[in-house]
Write an enzyme that holds these catalytic residues in place. Structure first.
Site: not given
Length: 356
Positions: A218, A246, A291, A331, A333
């Protein structure tokens, strides 16, 4: 039509307007991917940001069905050169028309290498894309300095729960700005996936008796998600297996007493090497984050590092002590080329008691 990119430090780049001609202020970030520009445009993690593509030619295969959400989320788009005549058997249109259709302003014809070097040297900064040739720097610069992305998770999350049917393990996916491929990666492995809005109480998720819980990627500063962090702490206390990616990784860390900080310019691209500390194996990963979790403030009785970024040594994942919980910053995916980190979804299913 001429367009201008004005940075917070007063630097101005002049180029050509693409997409919408409306004015926008946003955080300016860069992505080093050579392909996958449509996935970048439609990744909800970019909400509140305008993206600079460092690869000099963008759009050569046009717009294809490979979208990570129903719509693009970037605030603006910045490229060196746009391919005017895309060529691909799956092409459904051009980037230019796609940006216009979704009212996203952009600029092309600028020196994106010079722009990226500024962002690397000075750090991520805010900027404005405008077609106003009579812009007033004295009026614009204070507005740029004052801009913040704010609460963008509530902007990108789904409006209501939805279910992807499956005959395997039942997974609750908390949508913090989830890319389609996260739910698809679980669904392809037979899981029934129930996708919940970001503001869903932990009690509601747990009442569905899921075999496992997924926390998605997000946008924005994880510390802005104060209410979500409280609910994630309840999920942590439930002892249901959890896999987080994430932003979900960062929120789980904050929920359990760790800390995060903003990086100078973040990791955004499809070629970031991460090392699995349990095996020593290195994976080339897709990343999009500004971040990072502070490993020096980790309590080892709560969590220990599981993955590390080979380039800069920053944390890329955590294993939670005495819990069936692991989280990653990258990630798995996504498919920036190699697909080997997809095994993490198999690990998650094994944690839930499934066979892979």
């Amino acid at each position: 039509m001429r367009a201008f990119l004005i940075l917070e430090d007063g630097t101005v780049f002049a180029g050509e307007s693409i997409g919408s001609t409306r004015e926008v202020i946003s955080e300016i970030v860069f992505n080093t991917s050579m392909t996958g520009y449509l996935e970048v445009l439609t990744d909800p993690s970019y909400a509140g940001q305008a993206v600079v593509m460092t690869y000099p030619l963008i759009g050569n295969y046009g717009i294809t069905p490979d979208m990570e959400s129903e719509r693009p989320w970037v605030d603006g788009y910045i490229v060196r050169e746009l391919s005017r005549i895309p060529s691909n058997f799956r092409c459904e249109g051009t980037i230019q028309d796609f940006l216009k259709e979704h009212d996203i302003p952009g600029i092309c014809g600028i020196d994106t290498r010079a722009l990226t070097k500024i962002l690397r040297d000075k750090g991520t900064m805010n900027g404005m894309i405008t077609t106003d040739e009579d812009y007033d720097l004295d009026e614009i610069l204070p507005r740029l300095a004052a801009y913040t992305t704010g609460d963008v998770v509530s902007k990108v999350t789904c409006a209501a729960p939805k279910v992807l049917p499956g005959d395997g393990k039942r997974v609750a996916l908390l949508d913090l700005g989830a890319k389609r491929n996260i739910a698809k990666s679980l669904n392809d492995r037979g899981c029934e996936v129930t996708i919940y809005p970001a503001d869903t109480p932990a009690e509601t998720i747990l009442a569905g008796n899921p075999d496992g819980i997924m926390l998605s990627n997000g946008p924005g500063d994880p510390k802005e998600c104060t209410e979500v962090i409280k609910e994630i702490k309840k999920l942590y206390d439930s002892d249901v297996p959890i896999f987080a990616i994430c932003l979900g990784h960062q929120l789980m860390a904050l929920a359990t007493g760790a800390d995060t900080h903003k990086m100078k310019y973040g990791h955004r691209g499809g070629n970031h090497p991460v090392k699995d500390l349990s095996t020593g194996r290195v994976y080339i990963s897709s990343q999009n984050h500004g971040y990072v979790v502070d490993v020096d403030k980790l309590d080892p009785s709560i969590a220990t590092p599981a993955f590390v970024n080979v380039n800069d040594g920053t944390n890329e994942g955590l294993k939670y002590t005495g819990k069936n919980i692991f989280t990653v910053q990258f990630h798995p995916e996504a498919c920036p080329g190699p697909q080997d980190s997809g095994y993490l979804f198999d690990r998650f299913i094994e944690m839930m008691g499934g066979d892979q």
